[in-house]
Motif scaffolding. Sequence first.
Motif, PDB file in Angstrom:
ATOM      1  N   GLU A   1       5.724   1.759  -3.999  1.00  0.00           N
ATOM      2  CA  GLU A   1       6.113   1.933  -2.599  1.00  0.00           C
ATOM      3  C   GLU A   1       5.427   0.915  -1.683  1.00  0.00           C
ATOM      4  O   GLU A   1       5.892   0.622  -0.585  1.00  0.00           O
ATOM      5  N   ALA A   2       4.301   0.344  -2.133  1.00  0.00           N
ATOM      6  CA  ALA A   2       3.459  -0.430  -1.235  1.00  0.00           C
ATOM      7  C   ALA A   2       4.153  -1.652  -0.663  1.00  0.00           C
ATOM      8  O   ALA A   2       4.127  -1.876   0.540  1.00  0.00           O
ATOM      9  N   SER A   3       4.761  -2.464  -1.525  1.00  0.00           N
ATOM     10  CA  SER A   3       5.501  -3.663  -1.134  1.00  0.00           C
ATOM     11  C   SER A   3       4.798  -4.462  -0.040  1.00  0.00           C
ATOM     12  O   SER A   3       5.327  -4.687   1.041  1.00  0.00           O
ATOM     13  N   GLY A   4       3.581  -4.885  -0.319  1.00  0.00           N
ATOM     14  CA  GLY A   4       2.883  -5.764   0.601  1.00  0.00           C
ATOM     15  C   GLY A   4       1.908  -5.055   1.507  1.00  0.00           C
ATOM     16  O   GLY A   4       0.933  -5.638   1.956  1.00  0.00           O
ATOM     17  N   ALA A   5       2.147  -3.803   1.826  1.00  0.00           N
ATOM     18  CA  ALA A   5       1.229  -3.054   2.673  1.00  0.00           C
ATOM     19  C   ALA A   5       0.081  -2.551   1.816  1.00  0.00           C
ATOM     20  O   ALA A   5       0.130  -2.577   0.596  1.00  0.00           O
ATOM     21  N   SER A   6      -0.990  -2.068   2.455  1.00  0.00           N
ATOM     22  CA  SER A   6      -2.097  -1.517   1.694  1.00  0.00           C
ATOM     23  C   SER A   6      -1.616  -0.282   0.945  1.00  0.00           C
ATOM     24  O   SER A   6      -0.910   0.554   1.496  1.00  0.00           O
ATOM     25  N   ALA A   7      -1.983  -0.174  -0.307  1.00  0.00           N
ATOM     26  CA  ALA A   7      -1.496   0.919  -1.157  1.00  0.00           C
ATOM     27  C   ALA A   7      -2.092   2.241  -0.715  1.00  0.00           C
ATOM     28  O   ALA A   7      -3.264   2.307  -0.349  1.00  0.00           O
ATOM     29  N   PRO A   8      -1.310   3.335  -0.780  1.00  0.00           N
ATOM     30  CA  PRO A   8      -1.857   4.660  -0.488  1.00  0.00           C
ATOM     31  C   PRO A   8      -2.953   5.005  -1.480  1.00  0.00           C
ATOM     32  O   PRO A   8      -3.017   4.448  -2.579  1.00  0.00           O
ATOM     33  N   ALA A   9      -3.819   5.921  -1.089  1.00  0.00           N
ATOM     34  CA  ALA A   9      -4.896   6.357  -1.965  1.00  0.00           C
ATOM     35  C   ALA A   9      -4.313   6.929  -3.254  1.00  0.00           C
ATOM     36  O   ALA A   9      -3.274   7.574  -3.245  1.00  0.00           O
ATOM     37  N   LEU A  10      -4.983   6.680  -4.369  1.00  0.00           N
ATOM     38  CA  LEU A  10      -4.527   7.191  -5.649  1.00  0.00           C
ATOM     39  C   LEU A  10      -4.872   8.671  -5.774  1.00  0.00           C
ATOM     40  O   LEU A  10      -5.843   9.154  -5.199  1.00  0.00           O
ATOM     41  N   LEU A  11      -4.064   9.390  -6.550  1.00  0.00           N
ATOM     42  CA  LEU A  11      -4.373  10.779  -6.825  1.00  0.00           C
ATOM     43  C   LEU A  11      -5.661  10.848  -7.638  1.00  0.00           C
ATOM     44  O   LEU A  11      -5.841  10.102  -8.602  1.00  0.00           O
ATOM     45  N   PRO A  12      -6.581  11.730  -7.262  1.00  0.00           N
ATOM     46  CA  PRO A  12      -7.891  11.773  -7.931  1.00  0.00           C
ATOM     47  C   PRO A  12      -7.795  12.296  -9.356  1.00  0.00           C
ATOM     48  O   PRO A  12      -6.986  13.175  -9.665  1.00  0.00           O
ATOM     49  N   GLY A  13      -8.627  11.742 -10.221  1.00  0.00           N
ATOM     50  CA  GLY A  13      -8.739  12.244 -11.573  1.00  0.00           C
ATOM     51  C   GLY A  13      -7.688  11.750 -12.544  1.00  0.00           C
ATOM     52  O   GLY A  13      -7.672  12.193 -13.699  1.00  0.00           O
ATOM     53  N   LEU A  14      -6.814  10.842 -12.104  1.00  0.00           N
ATOM     54  CA  LEU A  14      -5.744  10.362 -12.968  1.00  0.00           C
ATOM     55  C   LEU A  14      -5.997   8.921 -13.384  1.00  0.00           C
ATOM     56  O   LEU A  14      -6.305   8.062 -12.557  1.00  0.00           O
TER      57      LEU A  14
ATOM     58  N   SER B   1      -7.881  14.239 -20.643  1.00  0.00           N
ATOM     59  CA  SER B   1      -6.588  13.628 -20.975  1.00  0.00           C
ATOM     60  C   SER B   1      -5.947  12.988 -19.765  1.00  0.00           C
ATOM     61  O   SER B   1      -5.346  11.909 -19.856  1.00  0.00           O
ATOM     62  N   LEU B   2      -6.052  13.638 -18.593  1.00  0.00           N
ATOM     63  CA  LEU B   2      -5.430  13.094 -17.385  1.00  0.00           C
ATOM     64  C   LEU B   2      -6.117  11.817 -16.920  1.00  0.00           C
ATOM     65  O   LEU B   2      -5.504  11.023 -16.187  1.00  0.00           O
ATOM     66  N   GLU B   3      -7.338  11.599 -17.310  1.00  0.00           N
ATOM     67  CA  GLU B   3      -8.068  10.388 -16.904  1.00  0.00           C
ATOM     68  C   GLU B   3      -7.632   9.153 -17.663  1.00  0.00           C
ATOM     69  O   GLU B   3      -8.037   8.038 -17.341  1.00  0.00           O
ATOM     70  N   ARG B   4      -6.764   9.299 -18.653  1.00  0.00           N
ATOM     71  CA  ARG B   4      -6.328   8.144 -19.448  1.00  0.00           C
ATOM     72  C   ARG B   4      -5.378   7.250 -18.663  1.00  0.00           C
ATOM     73  O   ARG B   4      -4.626   7.720 -17.823  1.00  0.00           O
TER      74      ARG B   4
ATOM     75  N   VAL C   1       1.841  17.397 -12.598  1.00  0.00           N
ATOM     76  CA  VAL C   1       1.003  16.596 -13.486  1.00  0.00           C
ATOM     77  C   VAL C   1       0.006  17.568 -14.079  1.00  0.00           C
ATOM     78  O   VAL C   1      -0.772  18.181 -13.356  1.00  0.00           O
ATOM     79  N   MET C   2       0.015  17.747 -15.395  1.00  0.00           N
ATOM     80  CA  MET C   2      -0.762  18.836 -15.990  1.00  0.00           C
ATOM     81  C   MET C   2      -1.441  18.396 -17.286  1.00  0.00           C
ATOM     82  O   MET C   2      -0.896  17.620 -18.065  1.00  0.00           O
ATOM     83  N   GLY C   3      -2.660  18.898 -17.460  1.00  0.00           N
ATOM     84  CA  GLY C   3      -3.420  18.608 -18.667  1.00  0.00           C
ATOM     85  C   GLY C   3      -4.900  18.850 -18.437  1.00  0.00           C
ATOM     86  O   GLY C   3      -5.334  19.143 -17.317  1.00  0.00           O
TER      87      GLY C   3
ATOM     88  N   ALA D   1      -4.681   5.266 -15.425  1.00  0.00           N
ATOM     89  CA  ALA D   1      -3.528   4.385 -15.232  1.00  0.00           C
ATOM     90  C   ALA D   1      -2.286   4.876 -15.954  1.00  0.00           C
ATOM     91  O   ALA D   1      -1.171   4.815 -15.427  1.00  0.00           O
ATOM     92  N   ARG D   2      -2.439   5.380 -17.191  1.00  0.00           N
ATOM     93  CA  ARG D   2      -1.270   5.821 -17.948  1.00  0.00           C
ATOM     94  C   ARG D   2      -0.613   7.022 -17.290  1.00  0.00           C
ATOM     95  O   ARG D   2       0.612   7.083 -17.160  1.00  0.00           O
ATOM     96  N   THR D   3      -1.429   7.975 -16.849  1.00  0.00           N
ATOM     97  CA  THR D   3      -0.874   9.159 -16.203  1.00  0.00           C
ATOM     98  C   THR D   3      -0.198   8.793 -14.888  1.00  0.00           C
ATOM     99  O   THR D   3       0.907   9.255 -14.592  1.00  0.00           O
ATOM    100  N   ARG D   4      -0.851   7.941 -14.096  1.00  0.00           N
ATOM    101  CA  ARG D   4      -0.248   7.543 -12.819  1.00  0.00           C
ATOM    102  C   ARG D   4       1.081   6.836 -13.024  1.00  0.00           C
ATOM    103  O   ARG D   4       2.018   7.003 -12.240  1.00  0.00           O
ATOM    104  N   ALA D   5       1.185   6.044 -14.092  1.00  0.00           N
ATOM    105  CA  ALA D   5       2.416   5.301 -14.351  1.00  0.00           C
ATOM    106  C   ALA D   5       3.587   6.210 -14.678  1.00  0.00           C
ATOM    107  O   ALA D   5       4.748   5.810 -14.552  1.00  0.00           O
ATOM    108  N   GLU D   6       3.305   7.446 -15.085  1.00  0.00           N
ATOM    109  CA  GLU D   6       4.369   8.385 -15.430  1.00  0.00           C
ATOM    110  C   GLU D   6       4.928   9.114 -14.208  1.00  0.00           C
ATOM    111  O   GLU D   6       5.958   9.785 -14.303  1.00  0.00           O
ATOM    112  N   ILE D   7       4.268   9.007 -13.066  1.00  0.00           N
ATOM    113  CA  ILE D   7       4.747   9.679 -11.856  1.00  0.00           C
ATOM    114  C   ILE D   7       5.876   8.849 -11.247  1.00  0.00           C
ATOM    115  O   ILE D   7       5.690   7.669 -10.950  1.00  0.00           O
ATOM    116  N   PRO D   8       7.047   9.431 -11.070  1.00  0.00           N
ATOM    117  CA  PRO D   8       8.167   8.664 -10.520  1.00  0.00           C
ATOM    118  C   PRO D   8       7.841   8.086  -9.147  1.00  0.00           C
ATOM    119  O   PRO D   8       7.120   8.688  -8.347  1.00  0.00           O
TER     120      PRO D   8
END
Length: 260
Positions: A59-72, A257-260, A251-253, A74-81
């Motif tokens: 979503e960022a497209s050049g703007a500063s990226a929103p804060a990441l969801l805590p505890g997740l 595991s979620l930190e992967r 997002v569950m686990g 890279a692999r888990t974050r990549a699965e979020i649509p």
Amino acid sequence: MPAAVLALSVTVTVAGCAGTVTGGGAAADRPAAVGAHGASATAPGTAQAAPGRTSADSEASGASAPALLPGLGARTRAEIPANARQVLLVTGQGKNSSDSRVVLYRRTGAGWEPGATWPAHNALRGWTDDHHAGDLRSPIGVFSLTDAGGLLADPGTRLPYNHSGGFTIGGRGFEGEPLAGSFDYVVAINYNREPGTSPLDWTRPLGADKGGGIWLHVDHGGPTHGCVSLEEEHMKELLRTLDPDQHPVIVMGDAESLER
């Protein structure tokens, strides 16, 4: 098998939490993951962010990226649509624990804004990234939330809601607690099921062996077969908050595991 497990199996078949229910309904046993660890991330009816990119990145497209969801990780974050604006984050205390914490996040222009934190239960034996029917573990992954229902009338959700006697359940749980009322309110977790159908639908796109009938439902005071359970007041609040226009996912686990 422990005696408690045998006792529960008499009234709830090993088919996820949505086991044998009375009143004309069928058990909801099925998988369609957005991005389940260890399962196909391209199952029917699913969506996934581009590999290696988080939904925030998309979503960022050049703007500063929103804060990441805590505890997740890279692999888990990549699965979020990329279009998900509501994330129900369920973090288990441990791989083999049946206790979890749930936080509902919504994405704003400033980032991911957390709502209330709720205690929850998951499956008796904890979590797995290769769920099978009867393993008494909850599946790890990212799954869409599209359909709801319950024995009680719609409390005011925007999701399609199937009010049916098929959500009746009896018997006792693993710790001897009564199961009556557990399915008063449910939200189907789109693991091995067809999105857009009642939680009671039996369709299992990944096959019966991969289990299913994985729901969010009312907590009965003990571990589940595979579902995630919340106190009744929190289930009602969740149902009133989930908005299909916001493309909600769970997002569950367990935390590790979620930190992967």
